[in-house]
Design a protein around this motif. Sequence first.
Motif, PDB file in Angstrom:
ATOM      1  N   LEU A  97      40.020  42.805  29.719  1.00  0.00           N
ATOM      2  CA  LEU A  97      39.262  43.248  30.884  1.00  0.00           C
ATOM      3  C   LEU A  97      38.786  42.043  31.693  1.00  0.00           C
ATOM      4  O   LEU A  97      38.845  42.046  32.926  1.00  0.00           O
ATOM      5  N   GLU A  98      38.368  40.998  30.990  1.00  0.00           N
ATOM      6  CA  GLU A  98      37.909  39.782  31.653  1.00  0.00           C
ATOM      7  C   GLU A  98      39.039  39.147  32.468  1.00  0.00           C
ATOM      8  O   GLU A  98      38.826  38.694  33.597  1.00  0.00           O
ATOM      9  N   ARG A  99      40.253  39.123  31.911  1.00  0.00           N
ATOM     10  CA  ARG A  99      41.401  38.567  32.639  1.00  0.00           C
ATOM     11  C   ARG A  99      41.685  39.359  33.911  1.00  0.00           C
ATOM     12  O   ARG A  99      41.990  38.796  34.950  1.00  0.00           O
TER      13      ARG A  99
ATOM     14  N   LEU B  11      36.757  38.673  40.628  1.00  0.00           N
ATOM     15  CA  LEU B  11      35.449  39.308  40.438  1.00  0.00           C
ATOM     16  C   LEU B  11      34.674  38.736  39.267  1.00  0.00           C
ATOM     17  O   LEU B  11      33.583  39.179  38.965  1.00  0.00           O
ATOM     18  N   GLU B  12      35.231  37.778  38.605  1.00  0.00           N
ATOM     19  CA  GLU B  12      34.561  37.195  37.433  1.00  0.00           C
ATOM     20  C   GLU B  12      34.191  35.766  37.729  1.00  0.00           C
ATOM     21  O   GLU B  12      34.905  34.997  38.275  1.00  0.00           O
TER      22      GLU B  12
ATOM     23  N   TYR C 140      31.334  46.006  28.922  1.00  0.00           N
ATOM     24  CA  TYR C 140      31.910  44.669  28.978  1.00  0.00           C
ATOM     25  C   TYR C 140      30.851  43.643  29.364  1.00  0.00           C
ATOM     26  O   TYR C 140      30.740  42.589  28.736  1.00  0.00           O
ATOM     27  N   TYR C 141      30.081  43.946  30.408  1.00  0.00           N
ATOM     28  CA  TYR C 141      29.055  42.997  30.843  1.00  0.00           C
ATOM     29  C   TYR C 141      27.959  42.821  29.796  1.00  0.00           C
ATOM     30  O   TYR C 141      27.409  41.728  29.643  1.00  0.00           O
ATOM     31  N   GLU C 142      27.641  43.873  29.052  1.00  0.00           N
ATOM     32  CA  GLU C 142      26.687  43.743  27.947  1.00  0.00           C
ATOM     33  C   GLU C 142      27.258  42.839  26.858  1.00  0.00           C
ATOM     34  O   GLU C 142      26.574  41.977  26.321  1.00  0.00           O
ATOM     35  N   TRP C 143      28.538  43.047  26.532  1.00  0.00           N
ATOM     36  CA  TRP C 143      29.199  42.211  25.526  1.00  0.00           C
ATOM     37  C   TRP C 143      29.196  40.751  25.968  1.00  0.00           C
ATOM     38  O   TRP C 143      28.913  39.850  25.186  1.00  0.00           O
TER      39      TRP C 143
END
Length: 101
Positions: free
Chosen positions: A91-93, A100-101, A32-35
Amino acid sequence: MAVSVKNSEGVKLLIEEVARAIGVSPKELIEYYEWKANREKLKKMKPKRMTKMEAKKVIEKWKKEKPRMSEGEAVKLYYEAEEEIKKWEKLERKLKKLGLE
């Protein structure tokens, strides 16, 4: 050397805890963080403007080349990418909900 090992273990534990909190695997969280990083890079890129003549030349060049994928494969790839984006946005939501975002 011992300090970097301790730090990497701490990061590993942090990733595992966050992943567990949002219900995904640590691998998925890293993906996710790579994306997200790639998405940010794409947003910052400035598209190159193209003249009509340049566009025509590119189209002519593409017509001469053998297609690398069929239209059906391209449509399938599009929908797979769309599903992948929905997965990362979900996942971002969850991360935002936990602060945490």
